[in-house]
Design a protein around this motif. Structure first.
Motif, PDB file in Angstrom:
ATOM      1  N   THR A   1      28.304  -8.483  49.616  1.00  0.00           N
ATOM      2  CA  THR A   1      29.736  -8.662  49.329  1.00  0.00           C
ATOM      3  C   THR A   1      30.526  -8.713  50.638  1.00  0.00           C
ATOM      4  O   THR A   1      30.256  -7.956  51.569  1.00  0.00           O
ATOM      5  N   LYS A   2      31.514  -9.612  50.705  1.00  0.00           N
ATOM      6  CA  LYS A   2      32.334  -9.719  51.914  1.00  0.00           C
ATOM      7  C   LYS A   2      33.165  -8.455  52.110  1.00  0.00           C
ATOM      8  O   LYS A   2      33.864  -8.020  51.202  1.00  0.00           O
ATOM      9  N   VAL A   3      33.081  -7.914  53.327  1.00  0.00           N
ATOM     10  CA  VAL A   3      33.878  -6.739  53.695  1.00  0.00           C
ATOM     11  C   VAL A   3      34.999  -7.239  54.605  1.00  0.00           C
ATOM     12  O   VAL A   3      34.753  -7.910  55.613  1.00  0.00           O
TER      13      VAL A   3
ATOM     14  N   ALA B   1      27.555   0.020  60.972  1.00  0.00           N
ATOM     15  CA  ALA B   1      28.972   0.357  60.735  1.00  0.00           C
ATOM     16  C   ALA B   1      29.896  -0.329  61.734  1.00  0.00           C
ATOM     17  O   ALA B   1      29.488  -0.758  62.823  1.00  0.00           O
ATOM     18  N   VAL B   2      31.161  -0.414  61.341  1.00  0.00           N
ATOM     19  CA  VAL B   2      32.230  -0.986  62.183  1.00  0.00           C
ATOM     20  C   VAL B   2      33.411  -0.039  62.131  1.00  0.00           C
ATOM     21  O   VAL B   2      33.740   0.515  61.076  1.00  0.00           O
TER      22      VAL B   2
ATOM     23  N   ILE C   1      26.756  -7.374  60.289  1.00  0.00           N
ATOM     24  CA  ILE C   1      28.017  -7.190  61.027  1.00  0.00           C
ATOM     25  C   ILE C   1      28.411  -8.536  61.647  1.00  0.00           C
ATOM     26  O   ILE C   1      27.602  -9.164  62.332  1.00  0.00           O
ATOM     27  N   ASN C   2      29.647  -8.957  61.438  1.00  0.00           N
ATOM     28  CA  ASN C   2      30.116 -10.266  61.916  1.00  0.00           C
ATOM     29  C   ASN C   2      31.076 -10.185  63.100  1.00  0.00           C
ATOM     30  O   ASN C   2      31.592 -11.221  63.532  1.00  0.00           O
ATOM     31  N   VAL C   3      31.338  -8.984  63.609  1.00  0.00           N
ATOM     32  CA  VAL C   3      32.281  -8.828  64.720  1.00  0.00           C
ATOM     33  C   VAL C   3      31.624  -8.052  65.860  1.00  0.00           C
ATOM     34  O   VAL C   3      30.552  -7.475  65.692  1.00  0.00           O
ATOM     35  N   ARG C   4      32.313  -8.030  67.006  1.00  0.00           N
ATOM     36  CA  ARG C   4      31.788  -7.319  68.177  1.00  0.00           C
ATOM     37  C   ARG C   4      32.875  -6.420  68.750  1.00  0.00           C
ATOM     38  O   ARG C   4      34.078  -6.628  68.489  1.00  0.00           O
ATOM     39  N   VAL C   5      32.481  -5.460  69.539  1.00  0.00           N
ATOM     40  CA  VAL C   5      33.437  -4.541  70.171  1.00  0.00           C
ATOM     41  C   VAL C   5      34.397  -5.328  71.059  1.00  0.00           C
ATOM     42  O   VAL C   5      33.990  -6.215  71.823  1.00  0.00           O
ATOM     43  N   GLY C   6      35.688  -5.013  70.958  1.00  0.00           N
ATOM     44  CA  GLY C   6      36.721  -5.696  71.746  1.00  0.00           C
ATOM     45  C   GLY C   6      37.361  -6.869  71.029  1.00  0.00           C
ATOM     46  O   GLY C   6      38.389  -7.395  71.487  1.00  0.00           O
TER      47      GLY C   6
ATOM     48  N   ALA D   1      32.154  -8.143  57.910  1.00  0.00           N
ATOM     49  CA  ALA D   1      30.765  -7.762  57.641  1.00  0.00           C
ATOM     50  C   ALA D   1      30.417  -8.083  56.202  1.00  0.00           C
ATOM     51  O   ALA D   1      31.273  -8.541  55.414  1.00  0.00           O
ATOM     52  N   LEU D   2      29.138  -7.817  55.855  1.00  0.00           N
ATOM     53  CA  LEU D   2      28.679  -7.903  54.471  1.00  0.00           C
ATOM     54  C   LEU D   2      28.172  -6.526  54.061  1.00  0.00           C
ATOM     55  O   LEU D   2      27.537  -5.824  54.853  1.00  0.00           O
ATOM     56  N   SER D   3      28.475  -6.157  52.846  1.00  0.00           N
ATOM     57  CA  SER D   3      28.080  -4.831  52.364  1.00  0.00           C
ATOM     58  C   SER D   3      26.556  -4.737  52.235  1.00  0.00           C
ATOM     59  O   SER D   3      25.859  -5.752  52.138  1.00  0.00           O
ATOM     60  N   GLY D   4      26.058  -3.493  52.237  1.00  0.00           N
ATOM     61  CA  GLY D   4      24.617  -3.304  52.146  1.00  0.00           C
ATOM     62  C   GLY D   4      24.230  -1.953  51.580  1.00  0.00           C
ATOM     63  O   GLY D   4      24.979  -1.343  50.808  1.00  0.00           O
ATOM     64  N   ASN D   5      23.064  -1.469  52.047  1.00  0.00           N
ATOM     65  CA  ASN D   5      22.529  -0.194  51.564  1.00  0.00           C
ATOM     66  C   ASN D   5      21.771   0.506  52.701  1.00  0.00           C
ATOM     67  O   ASN D   5      20.748   1.151  52.475  1.00  0.00           O
TER      68      ASN D   5
END
Length: 240
Positions: free
Chosen positions: A139-141, A166-167, A185-190, A200-204
């Motif tokens: 699921t899209k976060v 985590a983000v 995870i679709n993003v990076r620090v900064g 991000a996409l949800s998970g387990n």
């Protein structure tokens, strides 16, 4: 011959003279009538004809010029209306973007609330520090608010393995939002992110009993500074 007869004979016009006069009168009449007919038909009025043609041409040119002027005015008005509409649309988009940037929203669109803030249980060393949103894996976060990514990665982004991937995002009001148990995870620090942007996409992953998103609101980027996320979201007009 008598004297009377002589006088009468001398005063009577000759036949030839009478005939000549009649012919002359006839010719004169014909000339006059012919000239009148020629004038009426225009064969002798070249100047008048030229003036008439010039008048018709000038009227046609004037009408054409008026039509072209009207078309130019219409086109100019249409262009002005189009420009005004484009300007209004751009202003509306800018205002919408500004409003959205100032707003908060839930981190996922379709969900079921599961474990809540402050809940006790064997899965946590202390009470539950966030709100869980039960959603399928993948699921899209979305970023709950615009800000800067300060943590992103496995091991809870540095908060520990219990969070899995985590983000954490820092917001302009001094608060931080955290998103955990992610599958991707679709993003990076900064990186700068906007409200509603997929991060991000949800998970387990991590210490998780099933697919869901763990969501926190913190006063610092680190574990142990969490607030009740549902109460906070309600304070910024987001109902979950």
């Amino acid at each position: 011959m008598s004297k009377r007869a002589t006088i009468q004979h001398s005063t009577r016009p000759s036949v030839s003279r009478v005939r000549g006069a009649v012919v002359a009168v006839g010719l004169g009449t014909s000339m006059v009538l012919g000239a009148g007919a020629a004038f009426a038909s225009g064969t002798t009025g070249a100047t008048g004809t030229t003036a008439l043609v010039s008048s018709v041409t000038a009227d046609s040119v004037a009408k054409q010029a008026a039509a072209q002027g009207k078309a130019a005015t219409t086109a100019k008005k249409a262009a002005a209306d189009k420009a005004a509409t484009a300007k209004q649309t751009a202003a509306a988009k800018k205002a919408s973007a500004k409003t959205k940037a100032a707003a908060w929203e839930a981190p996922v669109d379709h969900y079921t609330l599961s474990a809540s803030y402050g809940t006790g249980g064997a899965r946590w060393a202390a009470k539950h520090s966030g709100q869980d949103f039960a959603v399928p894996i993948g699921t899209k976060v979305q970023a709950a608010h615009s800000g800067t990514v300060v943590k992103a990665g496995p091991n809870g982004g540095g908060d520990g393995p219990a969070y899995g991937n985590a983000v954490v995002i820092k917001h302009s009001n001094g608060k931080y939002s955290q998103y955990a148990h992610l599958s991707k995870i679709n993003v990076r620090v900064g990186q700068q992110v906007n409200t509603g942007q997929t991060i991000a996409l949800s998970g387990n992953t991590g210490n998780s009993s099933g697919p869901h998103l763990h969501f926190e609101i913190r006063t610092t980027p680190n574990y142990g500074s969490a607030l009740n996320p549902v109460s906070f979201l309600r304070s910024v007009h987001v109902s979950v």
